[in-house]
Design a protein around this motif. Sequence first.
Motif, mmCIF file in Angstrom:
data_model
loop_
_atom_site.group_PDB
_atom_site.id
_atom_site.type_symbol
_atom_site.label_atom_id
_atom_site.label_comp_id
_atom_site.label_asym_id
_atom_site.label_seq_id
_atom_site.Cartn_x
_atom_site.Cartn_y
_atom_site.Cartn_z
ATOM 1 N N PRO A 67 0.808 -1.225 0.000
ATOM 2 C CA PRO A 67 0.000 0.000 0.000
ATOM 3 C C PRO A 67 0.839 1.271 0.000
ATOM 4 C CG PRO A 67 0.174 -0.843 2.224
ATOM 5 C CD PRO A 67 0.860 -1.860 1.335
ATOM 6 N N ILE A 68 0.260 2.328 -0.548
ATOM 7 C CA ILE A 68 0.832 3.671 -0.386
ATOM 8 C C ILE A 68 0.308 4.155 0.966
ATOM 9 C CG2 ILE A 68 1.091 5.968 -1.384
ATOM 10 C CD1 ILE A 68 0.459 4.767 -4.109
ATOM 11 N N ALA A 69 0.969 3.683 1.998
ATOM 12 C CA ALA A 69 0.415 3.743 3.352
ATOM 13 C C ALA A 69 0.858 4.956 4.146
ATOM 14 C CB ALA A 69 0.811 2.470 4.116
ATOM 15 N N ASP A 70 1.947 5.563 3.759
ATOM 16 C CA ASP A 70 2.496 6.694 4.510
ATOM 17 C C ASP A 70 2.898 7.759 3.499
ATOM 18 O OD1 ASP A 70 3.812 7.563 7.305
ATOM 19 O OD2 ASP A 70 5.177 8.077 5.661
ATOM 20 N N PHE A 71 2.182 8.882 3.508
ATOM 21 C CA PHE A 71 2.367 9.878 2.458
ATOM 22 C C PHE A 71 3.737 10.534 2.495
ATOM 23 C CE2 PHE A 71 -2.311 11.041 1.321
ATOM 24 C CZ PHE A 71 -2.486 9.772 0.817
ATOM 25 N N ALA A 72 4.269 10.836 3.674
ATOM 26 C CA ALA A 72 5.571 11.490 3.745
ATOM 27 C C ALA A 72 6.640 10.638 3.080
ATOM 28 C CB ALA A 72 5.941 11.775 5.195
ATOM 29 N N THR A 73 6.642 9.358 3.383
ATOM 30 C CA THR A 73 7.642 8.469 2.801
ATOM 31 C C THR A 73 7.414 8.299 1.309
ATOM 32 O OG1 THR A 73 7.722 7.300 4.908
ATOM 33 C CG2 THR A 73 8.748 6.222 3.029
ATOM 34 N N ALA A 74 6.152 8.169 0.901
ATOM 35 C CA ALA A 74 5.849 7.999 -0.524
ATOM 36 C C ALA A 74 6.274 9.214 -1.329
ATOM 37 C CB ALA A 74 4.366 7.731 -0.709
ATOM 38 N N VAL A 75 6.020 10.418 -0.814
ATOM 39 C CA VAL A 75 6.447 11.625 -1.509
ATOM 40 C C VAL A 75 7.969 11.687 -1.556
ATOM 41 C CG1 VAL A 75 6.471 14.156 -1.413
ATOM 42 C CG2 VAL A 75 4.354 12.923 -1.014
ATOM 43 N N GLY A 76 8.604 11.351 -0.454
ATOM 44 C CA GLY A 76 10.055 11.392 -0.401
ATOM 45 C C GLY A 76 10.719 10.467 -1.398
ATOM 46 N N LEU A 77 10.060 9.360 -1.695
ATOM 47 C CA LEU A 77 10.607 8.386 -2.641
ATOM 48 C C LEU A 77 10.078 8.581 -4.056
ATOM 49 C CD1 LEU A 77 10.494 5.172 -0.400
ATOM 50 C CD2 LEU A 77 12.491 6.563 -0.992
ATOM 51 N N GLY A 78 9.261 9.590 -4.268
ATOM 52 C CA GLY A 78 8.756 9.838 -5.616
ATOM 53 C C GLY A 78 7.864 8.743 -6.141
ATOM 54 N N VAL A 79 7.098 8.106 -5.259
ATOM 55 C CA VAL A 79 6.286 6.957 -5.651
ATOM 56 C C VAL A 79 5.282 7.343 -6.735
ATOM 57 C CG1 VAL A 79 4.450 5.421 -4.814
ATOM 58 C CG2 VAL A 79 6.575 5.654 -3.523
ATOM 59 N N CYS A 80 5.251 6.554 -7.788
ATOM 60 C CA CYS A 80 4.277 6.698 -8.875
ATOM 61 C C CYS A 80 4.265 8.101 -9.476
ATOM 62 C CB CYS A 80 2.869 6.309 -8.405
ATOM 63 S SG CYS A 80 2.731 4.586 -7.899
ATOM 64 N N GLY A 81 5.453 8.678 -9.636
ATOM 65 C CA GLY A 81 5.564 9.937 -10.331
ATOM 66 C C GLY A 81 4.796 11.072 -9.703
ATOM 67 N N GLY A 82 4.917 11.220 -8.392
ATOM 68 C CA GLY A 82 4.257 12.327 -7.705
ATOM 69 C C GLY A 82 2.772 12.139 -7.505
#
Length: 338
Positions: A197-212
Amino acid sequence: MTDFPGSPDSAARERDAAESASAFAHPAVAPDRTAAYGDHPDQVVDFYAPRDGRTGAPLVVLLHGGAWRSPYDRAHVSPLADFLARRGFAVANVEYRRGGDDIPRQRAGAEPGAGSTGPVAGRWPETFDDVAAALDAMPALASRELPGADVRRIVVSGHSAGGHLALWAAARHVLPEGSPWRLPAPPSLRGVVALAPIADFATAVGLGVCGGAVTQLLGGDAGAVLDGGAGSVLGGDAGAVLDGDAGSALGGDAVAVERAAHADPGVLLPTGIATAIVHGVEDIVVPPAVSEAYVDAAARSGETVGLTLLGGVGHFPLIDPSADACAVVAEELAQLAW
């Protein structure tokens, strides 16, 4: 996917491509019944009856992934729905409104980033409106369309962006006061099984998950992530994103930060709902660090979330009936449902 420090090498990308091709090679499986939970064409649920004809089967509510973007719909997880139905579950495969080419921006005055191409991720607030409406309507819909389903035993599951929505659906009772989706009490669920899951927004943004995609979902400008990588969000310090919160990760965008408080599972804790996460160690689409951050946040809130990390597995085997990982998913669902 945007590169970030430690970004995947060619071998990892080849593995991901092969796993994706395998998962998407299965033909769509037609449902036994389809029912609407609203007037929009995307407000529908496909129902799959347990293939052995049993009654009293627990109901898995399945939320598909695809970065909340319109090219990906519920059809691509219909083979998973059929796989689960063959293992004795009743399944409700939910469609919901996603972002598309017809949404150049998520709020007035917010221009898309220079690097933003293709469909915008999500529709605010429609994506959340739909998931809330579908879950609220589910007991009555399932009782009517699948009389053999036991709506007292509902487990919500989802993959990738759908995993985010599954976690969010179980946390509506802890949404901020005044949220239109807030429930007065915990939802009647046996639990949640979130898959990569894209479970934690801070980490997902930091890693550039799914092109922003997270930033787009919240109506912010994904250009910094898309054009410059995670570091550019915080002036070059990607680690600050990973160690901070969604507000920092979103670069102080007031609208996006306010919306994150209503949408980020990583801050909607504790839920009191039994939660398990399954994630592939080799996942380069949504790296396991995203789930690990959620599990850590849950622990800080006093809640234990189960995390199963599968070695040698990437993003897509979790929804691929031909992959061994799919059997692990079924077992996790069974542990909560029965």
